[in-house]
Design an enzyme around this catalytic site. Sequence first.
Site, PDB file in Angstrom:
ATOM      1  N   GLN A  10       0.825  -1.216   0.000  1.00 56.74           N
ATOM      2  CA  GLN A  10       0.000   0.000   0.000  1.00 56.74           C
ATOM      3  C   GLN A  10       0.861   1.270   0.000  1.00 56.74           C
ATOM      4  O   GLN A  10       0.658   2.183  -0.801  1.00 56.74           O
ATOM      5  CB  GLN A  10      -0.865   0.061   1.257  1.00 56.74           C
ATOM      6  CG  GLN A  10      -1.830  -1.063   1.459  1.00 56.74           C
ATOM      7  CD  GLN A  10      -2.768  -0.721   2.589  1.00 56.74           C
ATOM      8  OE1 GLN A  10      -3.737   0.016   2.390  1.00 56.74           O
ATOM      9  NE2 GLN A  10      -2.495  -1.239   3.776  1.00 56.74           N
ATOM     10  N   ASP A  35      14.312  -8.976  -1.514  1.00 58.70           N
ATOM     11  CA  ASP A  35      13.646  -9.863  -0.551  1.00 58.70           C
ATOM     12  C   ASP A  35      14.458  -9.899   0.742  1.00 58.70           C
ATOM     13  O   ASP A  35      15.623 -10.312   0.739  1.00 58.70           O
ATOM     14  CB  ASP A  35      13.522 -11.272  -1.154  1.00 58.70           C
ATOM     15  CG  ASP A  35      12.633 -12.180  -0.315  1.00 58.70           C
ATOM     16  OD1 ASP A  35      12.399 -11.865   0.867  1.00 58.70           O
ATOM     17  OD2 ASP A  35      12.184 -13.209  -0.848  1.00 58.70           O
ATOM     18  N   ALA A  59       7.710  -4.741   4.552  1.00 59.50           N
ATOM     19  CA  ALA A  59       7.621  -5.304   5.899  1.00 59.50           C
ATOM     20  C   ALA A  59       6.782  -6.570   5.852  1.00 59.50           C
ATOM     21  O   ALA A  59       5.984  -6.770   4.928  1.00 59.50           O
ATOM     22  CB  ALA A  59       6.964  -4.301   6.854  1.00 59.50           C
ATOM     23  N   THR A  61       3.702  -7.919   7.208  1.00 56.65           N
ATOM     24  CA  THR A  61       2.567  -7.213   7.818  1.00 56.65           C
ATOM     25  C   THR A  61       1.399  -8.128   8.203  1.00 56.65           C
ATOM     26  O   THR A  61       0.356  -7.626   8.631  1.00 56.65           O
ATOM     27  CB  THR A  61       2.033  -6.118   6.859  1.00 56.65           C
ATOM     28  OG1 THR A  61       1.686  -6.732   5.616  1.00 56.65           O
ATOM     29  CG2 THR A  61       3.056  -5.028   6.635  1.00 56.65           C
ATOM     30  N   THR A 100       5.174   0.712  13.630  1.00 60.11           N
ATOM     31  CA  THR A 100       3.755   0.481  13.903  1.00 60.11           C
ATOM     32  C   THR A 100       3.313   0.867  15.310  1.00 60.11           C
ATOM     33  O   THR A 100       4.115   0.821  16.252  1.00 60.11           O
ATOM     34  CB  THR A 100       3.440  -1.018  13.689  1.00 60.11           C
ATOM     35  OG1 THR A 100       2.099  -1.287  14.068  1.00 60.11           O
ATOM     36  CG2 THR A 100       4.346  -1.906  14.529  1.00 60.11           C
ATOM     37  N   ASP A 101       2.036   1.170  15.438  1.00 59.46           N
ATOM     38  CA  ASP A 101       1.424   1.380  16.760  1.00 59.46           C
ATOM     39  C   ASP A 101       1.398   0.083  17.575  1.00 59.46           C
ATOM     40  O   ASP A 101       1.239   0.128  18.794  1.00 59.46           O
ATOM     41  CB  ASP A 101      -0.003   1.931  16.598  1.00 59.46           C
ATOM     42  CG  ASP A 101      -0.894   1.043  15.730  1.00 59.46           C
ATOM     43  OD1 ASP A 101      -0.368   0.333  14.840  1.00 59.46           O
ATOM     44  OD2 ASP A 101      -2.123   1.053  15.932  1.00 59.46           O
ATOM     45  N   TYR A 124       4.290  -9.821  15.669  1.00 56.12           N
ATOM     46  CA  TYR A 124       4.467  -8.742  14.683  1.00 56.12           C
ATOM     47  C   TYR A 124       5.030  -7.495  15.367  1.00 56.12           C
ATOM     48  O   TYR A 124       6.057  -6.941  14.944  1.00 56.12           O
ATOM     49  CB  TYR A 124       3.131  -8.435  13.996  1.00 56.12           C
ATOM     50  CG  TYR A 124       3.105  -7.153  13.194  1.00 56.12           C
ATOM     51  CD1 TYR A 124       3.749  -7.058  11.966  1.00 56.12           C
ATOM     52  CD2 TYR A 124       2.437  -6.020  13.667  1.00 56.12           C
ATOM     53  CE1 TYR A 124       3.725  -5.876  11.233  1.00 56.12           C
ATOM     54  CE2 TYR A 124       2.400  -4.842  12.940  1.00 56.12           C
ATOM     55  CZ  TYR A 124       3.043  -4.774  11.723  1.00 56.12           C
ATOM     56  OH  TYR A 124       3.023  -3.603  11.007  1.00 56.12           O
ATOM     57  N   LYS A 128       8.727  -5.728  14.892  1.00 56.13           N
ATOM     58  CA  LYS A 128       8.846  -4.328  14.451  1.00 56.13           C
ATOM     59  C   LYS A 128       9.657  -3.528  15.479  1.00 56.13           C
ATOM     60  O   LYS A 128      10.487  -2.700  15.121  1.00 56.13           O
ATOM     61  CB  LYS A 128       7.462  -3.694  14.252  1.00 56.13           C
ATOM     62  CG  LYS A 128       6.641  -4.261  13.108  1.00 56.13           C
ATOM     63  CD  LYS A 128       7.211  -3.985  11.718  1.00 56.13           C
ATOM     64  CE  LYS A 128       6.985  -2.566  11.257  1.00 56.13           C
ATOM     65  NZ  LYS A 128       7.398  -2.408   9.822  1.00 56.13           N
ATOM     66  N   TRP A 149      -3.149   1.617  11.204  1.00 51.62           N
ATOM     67  CA  TRP A 149      -4.412   1.444  10.480  1.00 51.62           C
ATOM     68  C   TRP A 149      -4.309   1.979   9.036  1.00 51.62           C
ATOM     69  O   TRP A 149      -5.134   2.778   8.591  1.00 51.62           O
ATOM     70  CB  TRP A 149      -5.553   2.159  11.219  1.00 51.62           C
ATOM     71  CG  TRP A 149      -5.870   1.662  12.600  1.00 51.62           C
ATOM     72  CD1 TRP A 149      -5.036   1.017  13.465  1.00 51.62           C
ATOM     73  CD2 TRP A 149      -7.126   1.799  13.293  1.00 51.62           C
ATOM     74  NE1 TRP A 149      -5.689   0.742  14.646  1.00 51.62           N
ATOM     75  CE2 TRP A 149      -6.966   1.210  14.573  1.00 51.62           C
ATOM     76  CE3 TRP A 149      -8.357   2.360  12.961  1.00 51.62           C
ATOM     77  CZ2 TRP A 149      -8.006   1.173  15.505  1.00 51.62           C
ATOM     78  CZ3 TRP A 149      -9.384   2.334  13.893  1.00 51.62           C
ATOM     79  CH2 TRP A 149      -9.206   1.740  15.149  1.00 51.62           C
TER      80      TRP A 149
HETATM   81  P1  NDP Z   1       1.604  -4.047   2.772  1.00 49.84           P
HETATM   82  O1  NDP Z   1       1.325  -5.334   3.452  1.00 49.84           O
HETATM   83  O2  NDP Z   1       0.579  -3.436   1.910  1.00 49.84           O
HETATM   84  O3  NDP Z   1       2.933  -4.200   1.900  1.00 49.84           O
HETATM   85  C1  NDP Z   1       4.063  -4.819   2.432  1.00 49.84           C
HETATM   86  C2  NDP Z   1       5.143  -4.803   1.383  1.00 49.84           C
HETATM   87  O4  NDP Z   1       6.287  -5.453   1.933  1.00 49.84           O
HETATM   88  C3  NDP Z   1       4.770  -5.567   0.100  1.00 49.84           C
HETATM   89  O5  NDP Z   1       5.373  -4.934  -0.993  1.00 49.84           O
HETATM   90  C4  NDP Z   1       5.389  -6.924   0.351  1.00 49.84           C
HETATM   91  O6  NDP Z   1       5.713  -7.616  -0.812  1.00 49.84           O
HETATM   92  C5  NDP Z   1       6.671  -6.488   1.030  1.00 49.84           C
HETATM   93  N1  NDP Z   1       7.311  -7.564   1.745  1.00 49.84           N
HETATM   94  C6  NDP Z   1       6.761  -8.449   2.622  1.00 49.84           C
HETATM   95  N2  NDP Z   1       7.692  -9.312   3.054  1.00 49.84           N
HETATM   96  C7  NDP Z   1       8.853  -8.959   2.430  1.00 49.84           C
HETATM   97  C8  NDP Z   1      10.161  -9.485   2.441  1.00 49.84           C
HETATM   98  N3  NDP Z   1      10.507 -10.562   3.178  1.00 49.84           N
HETATM   99  N4  NDP Z   1      11.097  -8.879   1.674  1.00 49.84           N
HETATM  100  C9  NDP Z   1      10.789  -7.824   0.911  1.00 49.84           C
HETATM  101  N5  NDP Z   1       9.562  -7.288   0.833  1.00 49.84           N
HETATM  102  C10 NDP Z   1       8.598  -7.857   1.589  1.00 49.84           C
HETATM  103  O7  NDP Z   1       2.063  -3.048   3.916  1.00 49.84           O
HETATM  104  P2  NDP Z   1       1.729  -1.484   4.088  1.00 49.84           P
HETATM  105  O8  NDP Z   1       2.112  -0.752   2.859  1.00 49.84           O
HETATM  106  O9  NDP Z   1       0.359  -1.361   4.621  1.00 49.84           O
HETATM  107  O10 NDP Z   1       2.721  -1.133   5.273  1.00 49.84           O
HETATM  108  C11 NDP Z   1       3.795  -0.208   5.117  1.00 49.84           C
HETATM  109  C12 NDP Z   1       4.493  -0.076   6.453  1.00 49.84           C
HETATM  110  O11 NDP Z   1       3.581   0.398   7.438  1.00 49.84           O
HETATM  111  C13 NDP Z   1       5.069  -1.378   7.021  1.00 49.84           C
HETATM  112  O12 NDP Z   1       6.301  -1.108   7.651  1.00 49.84           O
HETATM  113  C14 NDP Z   1       4.052  -1.791   8.070  1.00 49.84           C
HETATM  114  O13 NDP Z   1       4.649  -2.575   9.104  1.00 49.84           O
HETATM  115  C15 NDP Z   1       3.624  -0.435   8.583  1.00 49.84           C
HETATM  116  N6  NDP Z   1       2.296  -0.433   9.178  1.00 49.84           N
HETATM  117  C16 NDP Z   1       1.231  -0.884   8.442  1.00 49.84           C
HETATM  118  C17 NDP Z   1      -0.032  -0.887   9.001  1.00 49.84           C
HETATM  119  C18 NDP Z   1      -1.220  -1.367   8.235  1.00 49.84           C
HETATM  120  O14 NDP Z   1      -2.343  -1.231   8.755  1.00 49.84           O
HETATM  121  N7  NDP Z   1      -1.068  -1.896   7.034  1.00 49.84           N
HETATM  122  C19 NDP Z   1      -0.257  -0.393  10.383  1.00 49.84           C
HETATM  123  C20 NDP Z   1       0.939   0.063  11.048  1.00 49.84           C
HETATM  124  C21 NDP Z   1       2.162   0.048  10.440  1.00 49.84           C
HETATM  125  P3  NDP Z   1       4.755  -8.783  -1.433  1.00 49.84           P
HETATM  126  O15 NDP Z   1       3.716  -8.044  -2.231  1.00 49.84           O
HETATM  127  O16 NDP Z   1       5.687  -9.582  -2.253  1.00 49.84           O
HETATM  128  O17 NDP Z   1       4.168  -9.527  -0.266  1.00 49.84           O
END
Ligand code: NDP
Length: 301
Positions: A10, A35, A59, A61, A100-101, A124, A128, A149
């Site tokens: 996202q 990766d 991340a 997630t 993250t929160d 998780y 983090k 969120w």
């Molecule tokens: P998404 O789950 O939408 O995207 C995660 C991204 O990380 C994807 O591109 C995924 O790739 C990639 N990814 C997962 N595992 C690996 C790995 N081992 N190596 C490389 N890339 C990887 O997350 P968001 O965009 O929502 O989150 C962005 C940030 O915000 C993160 O740090 C998350 O922890 C933090 N956050 C998010 C929240 C939420 O509600 N979503 C809440 C609080 C914090 P692939 O498509 O291949 O899986």
Amino acid sequence: MILITGGTGQLGHALEELCVARGIECRVVSRPAFDFARPESIAACFNAARPDLVVNAAAYTAVDQAETDAAAAAAGNHTGPLALARLCAAADIPFIHVSTDYVFDGRKGAPYAETDPAAPAGVYGATKRAGEVAILATGAKAVILRTAWVYGAFGRNFARTMLAVGRKMPVLRVVGDQRGTPTAAPDLAAAILAIAAKIGETGWRPEYHGIFHATGSGETTWHCFASAIFAEAARHGYKVPEVRAITTADWPTPAPRPADSRLDCTRLRRVFGRALPEWRDSLPGIVEGLLTLDGFSQRTD
Ligand code: NDP
């Protein structure tokens, strides 16, 4: 040039869109080329890009899955980001990382400050938090943004799930006793690019180092958030289900969720002059995007 990781997520997607719209030079990397589970891929992408700044939007997630997949969660949230931070430290370039929160257990009863002790309740959040600590110890020019969120028109998120499920079921049960603040991915992406621009303008300053809380403004519960999503969708002709509030105890999950994870974002405003918009103000644009992308706007009665 900005290197952005997690381009299929996202936030990574929102960052790429904004960079393209504003003509900001960036390279966006995703799996399998980048990766965290394959450390050599981290260095390879970094060296190929030769960035001036890195934004880590990648991340692990999957909050519930992490409970039984701790090794993958640690690679995605701790050791992988640490390796990236070390590369940034060695190249002496800024590293903007996202956390993250869920590093908090949600028992404070008031918005958390960056100085409040972390106490993650699940794997998780623990991975983090381990990532934050490790990154800060590298000596990298690290800015760590704790958000919450996250939702947007692109990717998997609560709003997309609500609209998909609400189309099939006349009554939805949504947790009403967890407080927090929705954060629109494009708002967070805009804040990150503003931080990057400020670092570019002023050069690195000691006060930029460390953890900053960065969520949308305001607060709500998942139940109220769901109701607001449907109210907005109704304006586009979506047939709204009944949304009933339930308690956390009614909806057990493998990973515990904080009951109140509101974050105090004062430091972000003070140091970088940035506050994210009220979550309610960002909601209409996101819901419209979701309805358009998913074709959910037609009434089904
Ligand atoms: P998404 O789950 O939408 O995207 C995660 C991204 O990380 C994807 O591109 C995924 O790739 C990639 N990814 C997962 N595992 C690996 C790995 N081992 N190596 C490389 N890339 C990887 O997350 P968001 O965009 O929502 O989150 C962005 C940030 O915000 C993160 O740090 C998350 O922890 C933090 N956050 C998010 C929240 C939420 O509600 N979503 C809440 C609080 C914090 P692939 O498509 O291949 O899986």
